[in-house]
Design a protein around this motif. Sequence first.
Motif, PDB file in Angstrom:
ATOM      1  N   THR A 152       0.830  -1.206   0.000  1.00  0.00           N
ATOM      2  CA  THR A 152       0.000   0.000   0.000  1.00  0.00           C
ATOM      3  C   THR A 152       0.862   1.252   0.000  1.00  0.00           C
ATOM      4  O   THR A 152       0.556   2.230  -0.697  1.00  0.00           O
ATOM      5  CB  THR A 152      -0.936  -0.019   1.226  1.00  0.00           C
ATOM      6  OG1 THR A 152      -1.818  -1.133   1.111  1.00  0.00           O
ATOM      7  CG2 THR A 152      -1.762   1.253   1.319  1.00  0.00           C
ATOM      8  N   LEU A 153       1.937   1.241   0.768  1.00  0.00           N
ATOM      9  CA  LEU A 153       2.854   2.381   0.766  1.00  0.00           C
ATOM     10  C   LEU A 153       3.439   2.597  -0.625  1.00  0.00           C
ATOM     11  O   LEU A 153       3.574   3.744  -1.084  1.00  0.00           O
ATOM     12  CB  LEU A 153       3.966   2.145   1.794  1.00  0.00           C
ATOM     13  CG  LEU A 153       4.944   3.301   2.020  1.00  0.00           C
ATOM     14  CD1 LEU A 153       4.227   4.552   2.506  1.00  0.00           C
ATOM     15  CD2 LEU A 153       6.024   2.878   3.021  1.00  0.00           C
ATOM     16  N   ALA A 154       3.736   1.516  -1.315  1.00  0.00           N
ATOM     17  CA  ALA A 154       4.253   1.626  -2.684  1.00  0.00           C
ATOM     18  C   ALA A 154       3.195   2.209  -3.619  1.00  0.00           C
ATOM     19  O   ALA A 154       3.508   3.042  -4.483  1.00  0.00           O
ATOM     20  CB  ALA A 154       4.719   0.262  -3.176  1.00  0.00           C
ATOM     21  N   GLN A 155       1.941   1.774  -3.466  1.00  0.00           N
ATOM     22  CA  GLN A 155       0.859   2.312  -4.292  1.00  0.00           C
ATOM     23  C   GLN A 155       0.698   3.819  -4.085  1.00  0.00           C
ATOM     24  O   GLN A 155       0.312   4.548  -5.001  1.00  0.00           O
ATOM     25  CB  GLN A 155      -0.463   1.617  -3.949  1.00  0.00           C
ATOM     26  CG  GLN A 155      -0.631   0.223  -4.494  1.00  0.00           C
ATOM     27  CD  GLN A 155      -1.995  -0.328  -4.128  1.00  0.00           C
ATOM     28  OE1 GLN A 155      -2.364  -0.384  -2.957  1.00  0.00           O
ATOM     29  NE2 GLN A 155      -2.761  -0.733  -5.117  1.00  0.00           N
ATOM     30  N   ALA A 156       0.974   4.261  -2.872  1.00  0.00           N
ATOM     31  CA  ALA A 156       0.775   5.672  -2.532  1.00  0.00           C
ATOM     32  C   ALA A 156       1.877   6.578  -3.052  1.00  0.00           C
ATOM     33  O   ALA A 156       1.754   7.812  -2.999  1.00  0.00           O
ATOM     34  CB  ALA A 156       0.678   5.822  -1.014  1.00  0.00           C
ATOM     35  N   GLU A 157       2.946   6.001  -3.565  1.00  0.00           N
ATOM     36  CA  GLU A 157       4.139   6.765  -3.930  1.00  0.00           C
ATOM     37  C   GLU A 157       3.844   8.008  -4.771  1.00  0.00           C
ATOM     38  O   GLU A 157       4.382   9.096  -4.492  1.00  0.00           O
ATOM     39  CB  GLU A 157       5.130   5.849  -4.662  1.00  0.00           C
ATOM     40  CG  GLU A 157       6.504   6.450  -4.856  1.00  0.00           C
ATOM     41  CD  GLU A 157       7.329   6.507  -3.578  1.00  0.00           C
ATOM     42  OE1 GLU A 157       8.067   7.500  -3.408  1.00  0.00           O
ATOM     43  OE2 GLU A 157       7.228   5.584  -2.761  1.00  0.00           O
ATOM     44  N   PRO A 158       2.989   7.932  -5.809  1.00  0.00           N
ATOM     45  CA  PRO A 158       2.758   9.132  -6.631  1.00  0.00           C
ATOM     46  C   PRO A 158       2.095  10.287  -5.878  1.00  0.00           C
ATOM     47  O   PRO A 158       2.116  11.426  -6.356  1.00  0.00           O
ATOM     48  CB  PRO A 158       1.848   8.618  -7.756  1.00  0.00           C
ATOM     49  CG  PRO A 158       2.068   7.144  -7.789  1.00  0.00           C
ATOM     50  CD  PRO A 158       2.312   6.753  -6.370  1.00  0.00           C
ATOM     51  N   TRP A 159       1.494   9.993  -4.726  1.00  0.00           N
ATOM     52  CA  TRP A 159       0.753  11.019  -3.980  1.00  0.00           C
ATOM     53  C   TRP A 159       1.390  11.361  -2.641  1.00  0.00           C
ATOM     54  O   TRP A 159       0.775  12.037  -1.828  1.00  0.00           O
ATOM     55  CB  TRP A 159      -0.688  10.552  -3.745  1.00  0.00           C
ATOM     56  CG  TRP A 159      -1.485  10.405  -5.000  1.00  0.00           C
ATOM     57  CD1 TRP A 159      -2.173  11.380  -5.669  1.00  0.00           C
ATOM     58  CD2 TRP A 159      -1.668   9.208  -5.754  1.00  0.00           C
ATOM     59  NE1 TRP A 159      -2.780  10.860  -6.787  1.00  0.00           N
ATOM     60  CE2 TRP A 159      -2.487   9.521  -6.879  1.00  0.00           C
ATOM     61  CE3 TRP A 159      -1.246   7.881  -5.612  1.00  0.00           C
ATOM     62  CZ2 TRP A 159      -2.878   8.583  -7.821  1.00  0.00           C
ATOM     63  CZ3 TRP A 159      -1.622   6.936  -6.545  1.00  0.00           C
ATOM     64  CH2 TRP A 159      -2.426   7.294  -7.642  1.00  0.00           C
ATOM     65  N   LEU A 160       2.602  10.919  -2.392  1.00  0.00           N
ATOM     66  CA  LEU A 160       3.183  11.120  -1.066  1.00  0.00           C
ATOM     67  C   LEU A 160       3.333  12.595  -0.709  1.00  0.00           C
ATOM     68  O   LEU A 160       3.320  12.955   0.472  1.00  0.00           O
ATOM     69  CB  LEU A 160       4.540  10.410  -0.946  1.00  0.00           C
ATOM     70  CG  LEU A 160       4.479   8.879  -0.873  1.00  0.00           C
ATOM     71  CD1 LEU A 160       5.864   8.317  -0.605  1.00  0.00           C
ATOM     72  CD2 LEU A 160       3.490   8.393   0.182  1.00  0.00           C
ATOM     73  N   ASN A 161       3.439  13.451  -1.710  1.00  0.00           N
ATOM     74  CA  ASN A 161       3.512  14.884  -1.410  1.00  0.00           C
ATOM     75  C   ASN A 161       2.159  15.455  -1.003  1.00  0.00           C
ATOM     76  O   ASN A 161       2.075  16.617  -0.590  1.00  0.00           O
ATOM     77  CB  ASN A 161       4.063  15.658  -2.604  1.00  0.00           C
ATOM     78  CG  ASN A 161       3.162  15.601  -3.818  1.00  0.00           C
ATOM     79  OD1 ASN A 161       2.427  14.616  -4.015  1.00  0.00           O
ATOM     80  ND2 ASN A 161       3.204  16.628  -4.651  1.00  0.00           N
ATOM     81  N   ARG A 162       1.108  14.661  -1.116  1.00  0.00           N
ATOM     82  CA  ARG A 162      -0.245  15.083  -0.708  1.00  0.00           C
ATOM     83  C   ARG A 162      -0.724  14.330   0.526  1.00  0.00           C
ATOM     84  O   ARG A 162      -1.876  14.498   0.939  1.00  0.00           O
ATOM     85  CB  ARG A 162      -1.244  14.848  -1.865  1.00  0.00           C
ATOM     86  CG  ARG A 162      -0.855  15.466  -3.192  1.00  0.00           C
ATOM     87  CD  ARG A 162      -0.782  16.988  -3.135  1.00  0.00           C
ATOM     88  NE  ARG A 162      -2.039  17.587  -2.717  1.00  0.00           N
ATOM     89  CZ  ARG A 162      -3.080  17.785  -3.525  1.00  0.00           C
ATOM     90  NH1 ARG A 162      -3.002  17.437  -4.814  1.00  0.00           N
ATOM     91  NH2 ARG A 162      -4.174  18.350  -3.072  1.00  0.00           N
ATOM     92  N   ILE A 163       0.120  13.488   1.086  1.00  0.00           N
ATOM     93  CA  ILE A 163      -0.220  12.706   2.274  1.00  0.00           C
ATOM     94  C   ILE A 163       0.693  13.159   3.406  1.00  0.00           C
ATOM     95  O   ILE A 163       1.906  13.235   3.240  1.00  0.00           O
ATOM     96  CB  ILE A 163      -0.041  11.194   2.010  1.00  0.00           C
ATOM     97  CG1 ILE A 163      -1.039  10.725   0.942  1.00  0.00           C
ATOM     98  CG2 ILE A 163      -0.222  10.383   3.296  1.00  0.00           C
ATOM     99  CD1 ILE A 163      -0.792   9.302   0.462  1.00  0.00           C
ATOM    100  N   ALA A 164       0.110  13.494   4.554  1.00  0.00           N
ATOM    101  CA  ALA A 164       0.896  14.045   5.656  1.00  0.00           C
ATOM    102  C   ALA A 164       1.508  12.971   6.544  1.00  0.00           C
ATOM    103  O   ALA A 164       2.590  13.167   7.102  1.00  0.00           O
ATOM    104  CB  ALA A 164       0.015  14.953   6.515  1.00  0.00           C
ATOM    105  N   ALA A 165       0.810  11.843   6.685  1.00  0.00           N
ATOM    106  CA  ALA A 165       1.228  10.859   7.673  1.00  0.00           C
ATOM    107  C   ALA A 165       0.686   9.490   7.315  1.00  0.00           C
ATOM    108  O   ALA A 165      -0.209   9.357   6.473  1.00  0.00           O
ATOM    109  CB  ALA A 165       0.724  11.269   9.064  1.00  0.00           C
TER     110      ALA A 165
END
Length: 337
Positions: A152-165
């Motif tokens: 899931t963390l890998a899936q989130a990679e493109p949006w990590l600049n929009r995720i705080a925590a």
Amino acid sequence: MTDLDAFITGLPKAELHLHIEGSLEPEMMFALARRNGVTIPYASVDEVRAAYAFGNLQDFLDIYYAGADVLRTRQDFHDLAAAYFDRAAADGVVHAEIMFDPQTHTDRGIPFAEVIEGLLSACAEAEEKHGLTSLLILSFLRHLSEAAAFATLAQAEPWLNRIAAVGLDSSEMGHPPEKFARVFAAAAAKGLRLVAHAGEEGPPAYVYEALDLLKVDRIDHGNRALEDEVLVARLAREGMTLTVCPLSNLKLCVIDAIEDHPIDQMLALGLKATVNSDDPAYFGGYVADNYRAVATARGLDRDALATLARNSFTGSFLPAEAVAAHLAKLDDWLAAQ
């Protein structure tokens, strides 16, 4: 509206512990089921509400996951979050840090992008419409594996600049924080802040693990920390924020009655407690309802309520200058009362 009601509603506040899937009201559940052609195991809104009699956390989670099945499209996630933001703004919330559970959706075949893009569009709309800022917290489901969390963390990679925590939620018992120590370390290495549910149903040992193994920036719930004097002293000394959810504690039988809630004890012990709504559609109240419940049951005065609101800003993941601005506005509002 009584003077206390008006004070609580008008009190500028942040909400730091809100699961967006847990704001799915029965009416919206039925509307989205119709829109998406999804069959749900309830015949009416009243039947859904009647099912909201939980004996423990797992009873709640069973219906929570069933309800989430109606969420299918980017528009669904937008509408869900937009409804929450409208309600939060009416409660005096000026900043919200909302958790979402991508695995609940991706495991059903819903693309990660559908989930987060829908939420992000609602966040932008809320800031334009209400002046309400927000941050996203990606929560891992602790009953699933470490490998699933890494995926899931890998899936989130493109949006990590929009995720705080990142966070950790779902079934606490039998799934200690240590299970996710490596995932949390990887998230921290990517610049993400860290939170975890600990000490709701799980023992004080889980709070220690969240602190020492996950190295969290704040604790979600934390009630059972009160059973350990050394732990309480440490939490107070370190200024660790606790995101406490009174009506959730009542509904999930963490406490027997709202009159038993320890929120004032937490403040008296020097703990940095905040008040939040957790899963308001299921637990019978949004954030102002939670403030009212403990204010009435525990006799909290305006100074205590202001402390809770102040803690909500200083415990947030906003930059220091934004926190200072919110505290200044809070002080101005209090001075005008």
